[in-house]
Write a protein that holds these residues in place. Structure first.
Motif, short mmCIF file in Angstrom:
data_model
loop_
_atom_site.label_atom_id
_atom_site.label_comp_id
_atom_site.label_asym_id
_atom_site.label_seq_id
_atom_site.Cartn_x
_atom_site.Cartn_y
_atom_site.Cartn_z
N VAL A 152 2.72 -0.74 -13.51
CA VAL A 152 3.11 0.29 -12.87
C VAL A 152 2.84 0.65 -11.51
O VAL A 152 3.43 0.75 -10.49
CB VAL A 152 3.37 1.50 -13.79
N GLU A 153 1.53 0.64 -11.47
CA GLU A 153 0.82 0.88 -10.32
C GLU A 153 1.09 -0.28 -9.39
O GLU A 153 1.50 0.30 -8.20
CB GLU A 153 -0.79 1.09 -10.71
N LEU A 165 3.53 -1.98 -9.07
CA LEU A 165 4.93 -2.08 -8.52
C LEU A 165 5.14 -0.70 -7.72
O LEU A 165 5.76 -1.01 -6.57
CB LEU A 165 5.81 -1.86 -9.68
N ALA A 166 4.41 0.21 -8.05
CA ALA A 166 4.65 1.61 -6.96
C ALA A 166 3.96 1.34 -5.77
O ALA A 166 4.65 1.48 -4.54
CB ALA A 166 3.72 2.42 -7.95
N SER A 167 3.14 0.68 -5.78
CA SER A 167 2.26 0.26 -4.42
C SER A 167 3.02 -0.67 -3.75
O SER A 167 3.24 -0.76 -2.43
CB SER A 167 1.05 -0.37 -4.89
N THR A 176 6.24 1.13 -2.36
CA THR A 176 6.03 2.18 -1.47
C THR A 176 5.22 2.03 -0.31
O THR A 176 5.11 2.70 0.62
CB THR A 176 5.61 3.47 -2.05
N GLY A 177 4.00 1.00 -0.31
CA GLY A 177 3.36 0.69 0.50
C GLY A 177 2.03 1.49 0.47
O GLY A 177 1.02 1.57 1.26
N PHE A 178 2.12 2.61 -0.67
CA PHE A 178 0.90 3.39 -0.89
C PHE A 178 -0.43 2.70 -1.56
O PHE A 178 -0.22 1.62 -2.01
CB PHE A 178 1.12 4.30 -1.93
N LYS A 179 -1.53 2.93 -1.04
CA LYS A 179 -2.69 2.54 -1.69
C LYS A 179 -2.76 3.23 -2.93
O LYS A 179 -3.23 4.68 -2.83
CB LYS A 179 -3.88 2.44 -0.61
N VAL A 180 -2.81 2.66 -4.15
CA VAL A 180 -2.92 3.42 -5.46
C VAL A 180 -4.18 3.87 -5.75
O VAL A 180 -5.10 2.98 -5.82
CB VAL A 180 -2.06 2.76 -6.28
N ASN A 181 -4.43 4.98 -6.15
CA ASN A 181 -5.88 5.40 -6.82
C ASN A 181 -5.68 5.57 -8.22
O ASN A 181 -6.73 5.27 -9.13
CB ASN A 181 -6.24 6.75 -6.32
N SER A 182 -4.64 6.16 -8.77
CA SER A 182 -4.77 6.61 -10.29
C SER A 182 -3.25 7.14 -10.66
O SER A 182 -2.37 7.00 -9.64
CB SER A 182 -5.69 7.80 -10.45
#
Lengths: 147, 147
Positions: free
Chosen positions: A113-114, A116-118, A121-127
């Motif tokens: 899930v992390e 896919l979200a990353s 959205t282009g976010f750098k995922v932390n948690s």
DNA sequence: TACTTCTTTATAATCATTATAATTAGTTTA
DNA sequence: TAAACTAATTATAATGATTATAAAGAAGTA
């Protein structure tokens, strides 16, 4: 078991330059032994007998110290009081909609899930944060009785 | 598109016996058109020009009405203000740790996690909450610049 | 022991949210 | 349409969790 957690936690704190006061020791000990994911106020009340002069601010201050040290997680619920959870291995929470009880359960991390979200959205995922809500067996039984 | 959401929402409300006041209409409209998942206070401020006499209590009251009708979801964050999200199709949120921005992303529901949790704990599961945390592209760029 | 710094305490302040009571406005029905 | 009923809004006060502040106390260090 819990003594090991406590010792490790104290070592972690000392290593990051945090003084071990009796209050800090007691708050940590209570957090580790407690199964109820207590609020700051519950901790305060639980330690009242041993520390009659302790201030609520001390509880809050130290919970923040522990959180910053990565020892404790804060579970937030809007206007209601936060609950605090000593960090052991990764687990999630399931929460009863009726009585508010919080129970731990284990599940492999949701890396997928992390990712896919990353990706989307282009976010750098932390948690991430995951909670399941439902009715606990006790409350379910009570509802049946009431019928 | 958003007009359809609004019309549907108004029909839903009317059907459950909720009166459509100008304030309710405006709050709903703002929620639907807004991309920022606003707080109660942001809604209040945004509508100040059109409703100079509106009370904050009205905003809170109606957000609760909408929540109870299933039109709106409340996102809670401890002591900080709740944010409100008009419910369309199922989506999750990714939240920037730096600037607080909330971005939607889609992912198939996590039924499998719900099943496991239910099986392990004996709870009857109703729902779940999942949020991903990280750094948004803009904030990541700013951090790089600062170096 | 004296000094410096961190921690605790007691208290006041802040801020989001809810409760209350009076007024106003939708809705219903005659 | 007008009266009557009920719900919604407003203004304000109250609540409750959390944080800020300043003074007093305790831990670590030279």
């Amino acid at each position: 078991m819990s003594e090991i957690f406590l010792k490790d936690a104290l070592v972690t704190l000392k290593e990051s330059g945090v003084r071990i006061t009796p209050q800090r020791h007691a708050i940590l000990e209570f957090l580790i032994s407690s199964e109820i994911h207590p609020t700051a106020d519950e901790i305060y009340k639980a330690l009242e007998a041993d520390f009659p002069n302790m201030s609520v601010a001390t509880v809050y201050n130290n919970l923040r110290v522990f959180r910053n040290a990565g020892l404790v997680k804060e579970l937030t619920y809007g206007d209601a009081s936060s609950r605090f959870d000593f960090v052991t291995h990764d687990h999630y929470h399931i929460i009863c909609d009726v009585c508010g009880k919080i129970v731990d359960f284990h599940h492999p991390g949701l890396e997928e899930v992390e990712h896919l979200a990353s990706h989307v959205t282009g976010f750098k995922v932390n948690s991430h944060r995951l909670e399941v809500y439902g009715t606990c067996p006790e409350c379910a039984a009570n509802v049946k009785k009431a019928k």
